[in-house]
Design an enzyme around this catalytic site. Structure first.
Site, PDB file in Angstrom:
ATOM      1  CE1 TYR A 183      -1.303   1.792   1.262  1.00 35.34           C
ATOM      2  CE2 TYR A 183      -3.558   2.605   1.233  1.00 35.34           C
ATOM      3  CZ  TYR A 183      -2.545   1.907   1.856  1.00 35.34           C
ATOM      4  OH  TYR A 183      -2.784   1.312   3.078  1.00 35.34           O
TER       5      TYR A 183
ATOM      6  CE  LYS B 199      -1.723  -1.758   2.007  1.00 34.96           C
ATOM      7  NZ  LYS B 199      -0.629  -2.506   2.639  1.00 34.96           N
TER       8      LYS B 199
ATOM      9  CB  SER C 149      -6.282  -0.487   3.397  1.00 32.62           C
ATOM     10  OG  SER C 149      -6.970   0.734   3.460  1.00 32.62           O
TER      11      SER C 149
HETATM   12  P1  NAD Z   1       4.285   2.734   8.724  1.00 33.25           P
HETATM   13  O1  NAD Z   1       4.816   3.453   7.541  1.00 33.25           O
HETATM   14  O2  NAD Z   1       4.352   3.375  10.054  1.00 33.25           O
HETATM   15  O3  NAD Z   1       4.986   1.295   8.830  1.00 33.25           O
HETATM   16  C1  NAD Z   1       5.440   0.589   7.695  1.00 33.25           C
HETATM   17  C2  NAD Z   1       6.844   0.124   7.990  1.00 33.25           C
HETATM   18  O4  NAD Z   1       7.329  -0.615   6.857  1.00 33.25           O
HETATM   19  C3  NAD Z   1       7.819   1.287   8.198  1.00 33.25           C
HETATM   20  O5  NAD Z   1       8.534   1.091   9.404  1.00 33.25           O
HETATM   21  C4  NAD Z   1       8.738   1.242   6.977  1.00 33.25           C
HETATM   22  O6  NAD Z   1      10.046   1.669   7.297  1.00 33.25           O
HETATM   23  C5  NAD Z   1       8.663  -0.219   6.599  1.00 33.25           C
HETATM   24  N1  NAD Z   1       8.912  -0.519   5.171  1.00 33.25           N
HETATM   25  C6  NAD Z   1       8.320   0.032   4.096  1.00 33.25           C
HETATM   26  N2  NAD Z   1       8.811  -0.522   2.966  1.00 33.25           N
HETATM   27  C7  NAD Z   1       9.717  -1.450   3.348  1.00 33.25           C
HETATM   28  C8  NAD Z   1      10.565  -2.344   2.651  1.00 33.25           C
HETATM   29  N3  NAD Z   1      10.593  -2.384   1.314  1.00 33.25           N
HETATM   30  N4  NAD Z   1      11.380  -3.152   3.356  1.00 33.25           N
HETATM   31  C9  NAD Z   1      11.382  -3.116   4.716  1.00 33.25           C
HETATM   32  N5  NAD Z   1      10.607  -2.287   5.434  1.00 33.25           N
HETATM   33  C10 NAD Z   1       9.779  -1.457   4.752  1.00 33.25           C
HETATM   34  O7  NAD Z   1       2.768   2.327   8.367  1.00 33.25           O
HETATM   35  P2  NAD Z   1       1.634   1.755   9.305  1.00 33.25           P
HETATM   36  O8  NAD Z   1       0.622   2.811   9.493  1.00 33.25           O
HETATM   37  O9  NAD Z   1       2.209   1.067  10.460  1.00 33.25           O
HETATM   38  O10 NAD Z   1       0.995   0.700   8.294  1.00 33.25           O
HETATM   39  C11 NAD Z   1       1.397  -0.659   8.281  1.00 33.25           C
HETATM   40  C12 NAD Z   1       0.686  -1.362   7.132  1.00 33.25           C
HETATM   41  O11 NAD Z   1      -0.709  -1.207   7.291  1.00 33.25           O
HETATM   42  C13 NAD Z   1       1.024  -0.786   5.753  1.00 33.25           C
HETATM   43  O12 NAD Z   1       1.101  -1.859   4.829  1.00 33.25           O
HETATM   44  C14 NAD Z   1      -0.152   0.104   5.447  1.00 33.25           C
HETATM   45  O13 NAD Z   1      -0.370   0.243   4.070  1.00 33.25           O
HETATM   46  C15 NAD Z   1      -1.290  -0.665   6.097  1.00 33.25           C
HETATM   47  N6  NAD Z   1      -2.421   0.190   6.466  1.00 33.25           N
HETATM   48  C16 NAD Z   1      -2.204   1.304   7.240  1.00 33.25           C
HETATM   49  C17 NAD Z   1      -3.272   2.136   7.556  1.00 33.25           C
HETATM   50  C18 NAD Z   1      -3.072   3.378   8.376  1.00 33.25           C
HETATM   51  O14 NAD Z   1      -3.938   4.234   8.355  1.00 33.25           O
HETATM   52  N7  NAD Z   1      -1.987   3.537   9.107  1.00 33.25           N
HETATM   53  C19 NAD Z   1      -4.565   1.808   7.094  1.00 33.25           C
HETATM   54  C20 NAD Z   1      -4.743   0.667   6.342  1.00 33.25           C
HETATM   55  C21 NAD Z   1      -3.669  -0.144   6.028  1.00 33.25           C
HETATM   56  C1  UD1 Z   2      -7.081   7.446   4.599  1.00 31.50           C
HETATM   57  C2  UD1 Z   2      -6.570   6.916   3.283  1.00 31.50           C
HETATM   58  C3  UD1 Z   2      -7.071   5.505   3.083  1.00 31.50           C
HETATM   59  C4  UD1 Z   2      -6.727   4.625   4.267  1.00 31.50           C
HETATM   60  C5  UD1 Z   2      -7.328   5.257   5.508  1.00 31.50           C
HETATM   61  C6  UD1 Z   2      -7.071   4.459   6.749  1.00 31.50           C
HETATM   62  C7  UD1 Z   2      -6.444   8.991   1.987  1.00 31.50           C
HETATM   63  C8  UD1 Z   2      -7.025   9.779   0.866  1.00 31.50           C
HETATM   64  N1  UD1 Z   2      -7.047   7.803   2.246  1.00 31.50           N
HETATM   65  O1  UD1 Z   2      -8.467   7.516   4.505  1.00 31.50           O
HETATM   66  O2  UD1 Z   2      -6.503   4.942   1.922  1.00 31.50           O
HETATM   67  O3  UD1 Z   2      -7.254   3.336   4.104  1.00 31.50           O
HETATM   68  O4  UD1 Z   2      -6.757   6.568   5.653  1.00 31.50           O
HETATM   69  O5  UD1 Z   2      -5.928   4.861   7.357  1.00 31.50           O
HETATM   70  O6  UD1 Z   2      -5.461   9.360   2.604  1.00 31.50           O
HETATM   71  N2  UD1 Z   2     -10.013  15.322   6.864  1.00 31.50           N
HETATM   72  C9  UD1 Z   2     -10.202  16.674   6.997  1.00 31.50           C
HETATM   73  N3  UD1 Z   2      -9.097  17.483   7.101  1.00 31.50           N
HETATM   74  C10 UD1 Z   2      -7.818  16.989   7.077  1.00 31.50           C
HETATM   75  C11 UD1 Z   2      -7.641  15.600   6.956  1.00 31.50           C
HETATM   76  C12 UD1 Z   2      -8.757  14.786   6.837  1.00 31.50           C
HETATM   77  O7  UD1 Z   2     -11.331  17.159   7.008  1.00 31.50           O
HETATM   78  O8  UD1 Z   2      -6.867  17.777   7.157  1.00 31.50           O
HETATM   79  C13 UD1 Z   2     -11.188  14.448   6.770  1.00 31.50           C
HETATM   80  C14 UD1 Z   2     -11.288  13.651   5.491  1.00 31.50           C
HETATM   81  O9  UD1 Z   2     -11.947  14.354   4.500  1.00 31.50           O
HETATM   82  C15 UD1 Z   2     -12.048  12.401   5.976  1.00 31.50           C
HETATM   83  C16 UD1 Z   2     -11.600  12.237   7.419  1.00 31.50           C
HETATM   84  O10 UD1 Z   2     -11.090  13.508   7.826  1.00 31.50           O
HETATM   85  O11 UD1 Z   2     -13.431  12.653   5.968  1.00 31.50           O
HETATM   86  C17 UD1 Z   2     -10.522  11.199   7.599  1.00 31.50           C
HETATM   87  O12 UD1 Z   2      -9.437  11.477   6.710  1.00 31.50           O
HETATM   88  P1  UD1 Z   2      -8.067  10.663   6.763  1.00 31.50           P
HETATM   89  O13 UD1 Z   2      -7.560  10.618   8.141  1.00 31.50           O
HETATM   90  O14 UD1 Z   2      -7.173  11.233   5.702  1.00 31.50           O
HETATM   91  O15 UD1 Z   2      -8.485   9.179   6.410  1.00 31.50           O
HETATM   92  P2  UD1 Z   2      -9.329   8.622   5.147  1.00 31.50           P
HETATM   93  O16 UD1 Z   2      -9.542   9.653   4.140  1.00 31.50           O
HETATM   94  O17 UD1 Z   2     -10.516   7.917   5.689  1.00 31.50           O
END
Ligand code: NAD
Ligand code: UD1
Length: 333
Positions: free
Chosen positions: A148, A152, A124
């Site tokens: 969290y 990572k 991330s």
């Molecule tokens: P998500 O929660 O939708 O998907 C994660 C999946 O992993 C879920 O289906 C959950 O049931 C499964 N899971 C969790 N723990 C498990 C375990 N111990 N065994 C088996 N399955 C398990 O999340 P996502 O948004 O699809 O994110 C996927 C990955 O990307 C995560 O590692 C997350 O940290 C990373 N990531 C997400 C974002 C984002 O904004 N969505 C940003 C940066 C990184």
């Molecule tokens: C979040 C995660 C970060 C992750 C990233 C990518 C948090 C604190 N951080 O970051 O670890 O890598 O997503 O998925 O959750 N905002 C508002 N009102 C709201 C929600 C958000 O103004 O109700 C603003 C926030 O201040 C920020 C922007 O929208 O400026 C994006 O926020 P968000 O979607 O939560 O993502 P990140 O904070 O960038």
């Protein structure tokens, strides 16, 4: 030979599964449904017209993970499974470290035993902490401010150490920026439980009348309109980045690190306006205090992914807003 997607029923994993199946990859999914639902699996089959094997297994269950590797010829793993809520990780650090770190250690140990040494890991942009400047390049200093993010960063280190110990591994670390949007079918998307923490799901619930108004967290940041700037990326573009990274991983062992973002930053108010325009809806908002731990600006320099993987994003902010909303409208109860 199959590619195992841990967490493949989740938001990013399910979209990646679609792109892999469309590219004729053989896929196996492992998920414990801690943050997803079983119906996603049939939706992937409906979209692609293709099938795959699924295991309801927790990564912490070593025997369960063993079984997946014993019953399938797994060539590479795309490792999505993990807990991902920043605020919750502060309240439940032990659960986060246990699930994300121990789960990955078990996975890698079983991979090693079965001579599967290719892992693509969901990292991330959070590992950049508070970046010294933008756009952010892969060699910027790393730091984190919550459990969290620490999982990572630790996992990036652990996987890099695995490569140092055995140069037969290929470790690909994908640092995602802010994934939003949904599959154009409206079948797959992001559906968080309770009140969303992240911007796009929150906006969708306001537009849908389920929440009264958006709280814009701060309008006194040093950005073009004072609100926080982020690099929003369509989840289908992100999914395609995994396909490109997988193809690259088969050609070159080592530790490869890529930012997956668009390289363009949008403010909170830019997103509100784009969403209203794209979907012809209203998103009432108020300016609220800054959210603790937020930074002013975060967007990627994604040149490396273009140069090395040949990957670039296709979808603009209008399409991201349309597809996010389409998912909500399609799935209204
Ligand atoms: P998500 O929660 O939708 O998907 C994660 C999946 O992993 C879920 O289906 C959950 O049931 C499964 N899971 C969790 N723990 C498990 C375990 N111990 N065994 C088996 N399955 C398990 O999340 P996502 O948004 O699809 O994110 C996927 C990955 O990307 C995560 O590692 C997350 O940290 C990373 N990531 C997400 C974002 C984002 O904004 N969505 C940003 C940066 C990184
Ligand atoms: C979040 C995660 C970060 C992750 C990233 C990518 C948090 C604190 N951080 O970051 O670890 O890598 O997503 O998925 O959750 N905002 C508002 N009102 C709201 C929600 C958000 O103004 O109700 C603003 C926030 O201040 C920020 C922007 O929208 O400026 C994006 O926020 P968000 O979607 O939560 O993502 P990140 O904070 O960038």
């Amino acid at each position: 030979m199959a590619v195992l997607l841990t967490g493949g029923a989740g938001f990013i994993g399910s979209h990646t599964c679609v792109e892999l199946l469309n590219a004729n990859e053989e896929v196996v999914i492992l998920d414990n449904f801690s943050n997803s639902k079983p119906d996603v699996l049939d939706k992937i089959r409906t979209i692609t017209g293709k099938n795959f094997r699924f295991y309801e297994v927790d990564l912490l269950d070593r025997d369960g993970v063993e079984k997946v590797f014993a019953e399938n010829d797994i060539e590479a793993v795309i490792h999505f499974a993990g807990l991902k809520a920043v605020g919750e990780s502060v309240q439940k650090p032990l659960e986060y470290y246990h699930n994300n770190i121990t789960g990955t250690l078990i996975l890698c140990d079983v991979m090693r035993k079965h001579n599967c040494k290719n892992i693509v890991f969901s990292s991330s942009a959070t590992v950049y902490g508070s970046p010294k400047s933008v756009p952010i390049k892969e060699d910027f200093p790393l730091s984190t401010t919550n459990p969290y993010g620490s999982t990572k960063l630790m996992l990036e280190q652990i996987l890099s150490d695995v490569f140092v110990s055995d140069n037969d591994w290929c470790v690909t670390l994908l640092r995602y920026f802010n994934p939003i949007g949904a599959h154009k079918s409206g079948l797959l998307g992001e559906n968080p439980n309770g009140i969303p923490n992240n911007l796009m799901p929150y906006i969708c619930q306001v537009a849908d009348g389920r929440l009264e108004k958006l709280n814009v967290f701060g309008n006194d940041y040093p950005t073009h309109d004072g609100t926080g700037v982020r690099d929003y990326i369509h989840v289908v573009d992100l999914a395609n980045g995994h396909l490109k990274a997988l193809i690259h991983s088969r050609k070159e062992k080592g530790v490869h690190i890529f930012n997956l973002g668009t390289g363009v930053g949008y403010s909170v108010l830019d997103i509100v306006k784009a969403f209203e325009k794209a979907n012809n809806v209203k998103v009432p908002y108020v300016i609220a205090p800054r959210r603790a731990g937020d930074i002013a600006e975060c967007y990627a320099d994604a040149t490396k992914a273009l140069e090395v993987l040949g990957w670039k994003t296709q979808y603009d902010i209008e399409q991201m807003c349309k597809d996010s909303w389409n998912f909500i409208v399609t799935n209204r109860k």
